[in-house]
Enzyme design. Structure first.
Site, PDB file in Angstrom:
ATOM      1  N   ASP A  82       0.840  -1.200   0.000  1.00  0.00           N
ATOM      2  CA  ASP A  82       0.000   0.000   0.000  1.00  0.00           C
ATOM      3  C   ASP A  82       0.877   1.253   0.000  1.00  0.00           C
ATOM      4  O   ASP A  82       1.979   1.234  -0.536  1.00  0.00           O
ATOM      5  CB  ASP A  82      -0.939  -0.043   1.220  1.00  0.00           C
TER       6      ASP A  82
ATOM      7  N   HIS B 101      -3.964   6.045   3.197  1.00  0.00           N
ATOM      8  CA  HIS B 101      -4.687   4.822   2.851  1.00  0.00           C
ATOM      9  C   HIS B 101      -4.090   3.587   3.545  1.00  0.00           C
ATOM     10  O   HIS B 101      -4.805   2.778   4.144  1.00  0.00           O
ATOM     11  CB  HIS B 101      -4.679   4.645   1.332  1.00  0.00           C
TER      12      HIS B 101
ATOM     13  N   SER C 171     -11.499  -1.388  -0.557  1.00  0.00           N
ATOM     14  CA  SER C 171     -10.236  -1.438   0.203  1.00  0.00           C
ATOM     15  C   SER C 171     -10.505  -1.758   1.661  1.00  0.00           C
ATOM     16  O   SER C 171      -9.817  -2.575   2.280  1.00  0.00           O
ATOM     17  CB  SER C 171      -9.544  -0.071   0.179  1.00  0.00           C
TER      18      SER C 171
ATOM     19  N   ASN D 129     -14.462  -0.152  -7.019  1.00  0.00           N
ATOM     20  CA  ASN D 129     -15.540   0.731  -6.554  1.00  0.00           C
ATOM     21  C   ASN D 129     -16.369   1.330  -7.686  1.00  0.00           C
ATOM     22  O   ASN D 129     -16.775   2.485  -7.607  1.00  0.00           O
ATOM     23  CB  ASN D 129     -14.934   1.877  -5.725  1.00  0.00           C
TER      24      ASN D 129
END
Length: 379
Positions: free
Chosen positions: A132, A165, A319, A256
């Site tokens: 990430d 994130h 996520s 998404n």
């Protein structure tokens, strides 16, 4: 293949300061060609400027470099495979900073029934690689849950998060500060942050592959992949298969876009566990991709978790759902070590809670930690 000719061509092509040069991944079909190339790689490097570096990617017997045009490599077709080194993005949509912290246990952690399992398992010492944006090492809720990890963008630095994130994902998996802050799904799991994504939340496929390779080499049990792209990459698939064969479980977010019949890569590869998102009502979140490619749904709407500078943030996205599933797998593995990726995927799929208001077949539902624990105890 005349590997010497290939090396010469590579040097000549890269030496051209062509503005049309793009990042590419080149994989060698034969081990002998790859080994020969590696022997001569120092010579190649010495003839190039620092901006024109070639990166070795052993897990796929390949390299990543900038090249002006694919045509120059056409005569080596059949001996090397070439693909564009695409950009890939993290899977999160809306976010807002949270001033009042939802003390203790966030709603998603409760919804999957993780707290009911903590008397039996807390994920102790299960290693989770989070590929990430890095992590906030100073966050009070994460201090007990982090190992050093790696920064693939700058190997001399710790994988510090400059986006948020990665810290949010890490918090849902393994935050452990119930008295003052929040608690994650598996509070005693150990997270290794693998920074492949920049401050904008984007990475190249080659960095993801190097991240997967690092996770295999450092014996991660689970890899969290809260990102995706629309196009398939054979190089990325090769790395995913290698991880799967090494016994590493890969959990990937579906995307998404609210699509009904497709999910993003790498979630679409059968060797991963593909995760869709639900809301507090146990319904599929409107933004979540859905359909037959999904293996399990998990809370992903308005999820509160850790953020930069010791703060908290509410985010929505597949996520966030993926991090709940990673935490649940850590609980399961601490309780029953040695389960294979195939076994874990089967346990998750047969332990789901039915979704509300869904016409989806009953085999796809929401994550349920207690059902998972019961299913594994019966085997």
């Amino acid at each position: 293949m005349d590997t010497t000719a290939f090396i010469r061509m590579l040097q000549d092509t890269m030496a051209c300061t062509d503005k049309s040069a793009v990042k590419r991944i080149i994989r060698f079909q034969h081990v002998s060609d790859y080994r020969y190339f590696l022997q001569h790689m120092p010579t190649v490097h010495s003839s190039l400027s620092p901006q024109q570096n070639i990166r070795n990617i052993p897990i796929i017997r390949g390299i990543a470099c900038r090249l002006p045009a694919e045509e120059t490599l056409e005569r080596f077709a059949g001996r090397v495979w070439i693909e564009k080194d695409c950009k890939i993005s993290v899977h999160a949509s809306t976010q807002k900073s949270a001033t009042a912290v939802e003390k203790g246990i966030p709603w998603g952690v409760n919804q999957i029934k993780a707290p009911l399992a903590w008397g039996t398992t807390t994920g102790h010492k299960v290693k989770v690689g989070v590929i990430d944006t890095g992590v906030d090492f100073s966050h009070p809720d994460l201090r007990q849950s982090l190992s050093r990890g790696i920064n693939l963008l700058n190997r001399s630095m710790l994988p510090h998060d400059d986006n948020g994130h990665g810290t949010h994902i890490a918090g849902t998996i393994a935050a452990a500060n119930q008295l003052q802050g929040m608690i994650g799904v598996a509070p005693r799991a150990l997270i290794s942050p693998v920074k492949a994504f920049d401050h904008n939340g984007s990475a190249f496929v080659s960095d993801i592959i190097l991240g997967i390779e690092w996770c295999i080499r450092n014996r991660m049990n689970v890899i969290n992949m809260s990102f995706g792209m629309k196009t398939k990459s054979k190089a990325l698939l090769g790395a995913v298969i290698n991880a799967h064969n090494a016994g590493v479980i890969i959990v990937a977010s579906s995307g998404n876009d609210g699509k009904r019949r497709t999910v993003d890569y790498p979630a679409r590869y059968p060797q991963t566990i593909a995760v869709g998102a639900t809301n507090k009502l146990r319904r599929v979140a409107p933004f979540s991709n859905r359909g037959s490619y999904i293996d399990v749904y998990a809370p992903g709407d308005k999820i509160l978790s850790a953020w930069l500078r010791g703060k908290y943030n509410e985010m929505s996205g597949t996520s966030m759902a993926t991090s709940h599933v990673c935490g649940a797998i850590a609980l399961l593995l601490a309780h029953k070590p040695g389960l294979t990726p195939t076994e874990i995927k089967a346990i998750i799929k047969r332990s789901v809670q039915p979704l509300r208001g869904s016409k989806a077949r009953r085999t796809i539902g929401e994550l349920d930690v207690m059902r998972m624990m019961q299913a594994v105890d019966k085997t």
